[in-house]
Design an enzyme around this catalytic site. Structure first.
Site, PDB file in Angstrom:
ATOM      1  N   CYS A   1      -5.875  -2.768   2.232  1.00 23.10           N
ATOM      2  CA  CYS A   1      -5.594  -2.638   3.660  1.00 23.10           C
ATOM      3  C   CYS A   1      -6.799  -2.897   4.561  1.00 23.10           C
ATOM      4  CB  CYS A   1      -4.973  -1.263   3.935  1.00 23.10           C
ATOM      5  SG  CYS A   1      -4.151  -1.191   5.561  1.00 23.10           S
TER       6      CYS A   1
ATOM      7  N   GLU B   1       0.835  -1.203   0.000  1.00 23.70           N
ATOM      8  CA  GLU B   1       0.000   0.000   0.000  1.00 23.70           C
ATOM      9  C   GLU B   1       0.873   1.257   0.000  1.00 23.70           C
ATOM     10  OE1 GLU B   1      -3.733   1.880   2.566  1.00 23.70           O
ATOM     11  OE2 GLU B   1      -2.295   0.559   3.562  1.00 23.70           O
TER      12      GLU B   1
ATOM     13  N   LYS C   1      -9.682   2.508  -2.358  1.00 24.91           N
ATOM     14  CA  LYS C   1      -9.875   1.870  -1.049  1.00 24.91           C
ATOM     15  C   LYS C   1     -11.293   2.088  -0.524  1.00 24.91           C
ATOM     16  CE  LYS C   1      -7.341   1.827   3.399  1.00 24.91           C
ATOM     17  NZ  LYS C   1      -6.113   2.373   4.037  1.00 24.91           N
TER      18      LYS C   1
END
Length: 384
Positions: A235, A121, A198
């Site tokens: 994540c 990330e 995300k």
């Protein structure tokens, strides 16, 4: 200010150092499922690893031989790395140093025959989002279509005939220069296949990232590459089972989870979540975490009563791959840069769907009805 403490290298090394072979084999069976055989690592890759100080591991996930379908073999690579220069260095210098480091690691992946590779990330910068400072960190943001790291990665994709997932801090120049936490998928021909933003933004201790970007608006895309169908669960999305579910519903065969997370926050969950997702959704999962401790020039607080500090703690690496049957590789080191290579037979995805029948027995209609009701403002929980 917190002081750095010596770091535990890895669970696997500890077990290997202290358990007799028979007991070690049984512990690994319980922890990791069936034994995943190692793949030989060629001399060139070993030379690069020794010369440039990074760890290399390589494994082979096998499927049952079928009579009507040939094996569908693909090699994937995961890279975990520390930042190269201090966070006080000029932005361009930090950026260039990371490009050089990643070029070496990708070269090693290419020498292993990797077809699809995923970086960690926000690999192009320190993980500065929890400092809540805008400068200089927003300077690392770039276009997902033509930014400097995209151009850099495109050249490597063409050079090595490799699909690369490149997670960056995106600046959306077409819509008011809004920032996003984005993974860009670049094909083996150098074309940008697309991007995923995300979906879930943490608000936990230091990790309160909504200062920079909000929840993504790209849904749950699956990218059809030359080597297979892939998706990216960035994540914090790994904590949400529904997020994993939707990538499977949309047909993913391999789901990458590029992350940045520290030991005191999430490590007990790390080995469970991506593995469980692989089992529940009958696809391969690849958990990737950065490594090292990143120290920033200004102190910041978490809003939780703890003293001000200049780092988030230790990013513990430990990247690993899990198969749809629940078997998984050992993790990379908690302390070193590393490349993990895994050869996958994608036929294993369908074989596990047939074996366990999770797709056959799931109730999407029931969930859809219940979730729709739960989103209504007057929803009453079904408690009897």
């Amino acid at each position: 200010m917190r002081t750095a403490k010596p770091q535990f290298e890895s669970l696997e090394k500890c077990l290997s150092d202290h358990l007799p072979p028979k007991e070690l084999a049984e512990v690994k069976r319980i922890l990791y499922g069936k034994d995943i055989p190692k793949l030989d690592i060629n001399v060139e890759t070993k030379r690069l690893a020794e010369e440039h100080d990074f760890e290399i591991q390589s494994y082979n996930f096998e499927a049952n031989v079928e009579q009507l379908r040939a094996p569908r073999i693909v090699k994937i690579g995961l890279i975990q790395n520390q930042i190269v220069l201090p966070t006080t260095s000029p932005v361009k210098a930090q950026q260039d140093a990371l490009y050089n480091r990643i070029a070496t690691l990708i070269k090693a992946a290419a020498s292993c025959g990797v077809n699809i590779l995923c970086l960690q990330e926000a690999w192009t910068m320190p993980f500065a989002f929890c400092t809540r400072e805008r400068l200089p960190w927003c300077e690392f943001a770039e276009s997902a279509e033509e930014g400097p790291s995209i151009v850099f990665i495109q050249k490597l994709c063409v050079q090595y005939n490799m699909v690369i997932v490149s997670p960056i801090l995106e600046r959306d120049n077409n819509n008011g220069e809004v920032l996003w936490n984005t993974a860009v998928v670049i094909s083996n021909t150098g074309h940008v296949l697309g991007k995923h933003r995300k979906n879930h933004i943490p608000r936990v201790g230091d990790f309160n990232e909504s200062t920079y970007y909000m929840e993504g608006n790209t849904g749950h895309p699956v990218f059809q590459t030359h080597f297979g169908r892939i998706a990216i669960n960035i994540c914090y999305g790994r904590h949400h089972p529904q997020n994993w579910l939707m990538f499977g519903v949309n047909g993913a065969e391999v789901v990458f989870n590029p992350s940045a997370t520290v030991g005191d926050l999430s490590e007990p969950l790390w080995g469970i979540e991506a593995r469980n997702a692989a089992i529940a959704n009958s696809y391969f999962t690849c958990a990737i975490n950065r490594v090292g401790t990143e120290v920033f020039p200004q102190e910041f607080t978490s809003g939780d009563g703890q003293p001000a500090h200049r780092d988030f703690g230790h990013f513990y690496g430990s990247s690993y791959v899990t198969g749809p049957d629940g078997s998984r590789t050992p993790g990379l080191s908690r302390t070193r840069d590393g490349l993990l290579v895994a050869q996958l037979d994608l036929n294993l995805c369908r074989q596990m769907k047939d074996s366990w029948g999770f797709r056959l027995t799931q109730r999407l209609d029931l969930y859809a009805k219940s979730l729709t009701e739960a989103t209504n403002g007057d929803h009453v929980p079904q408690i009897i």
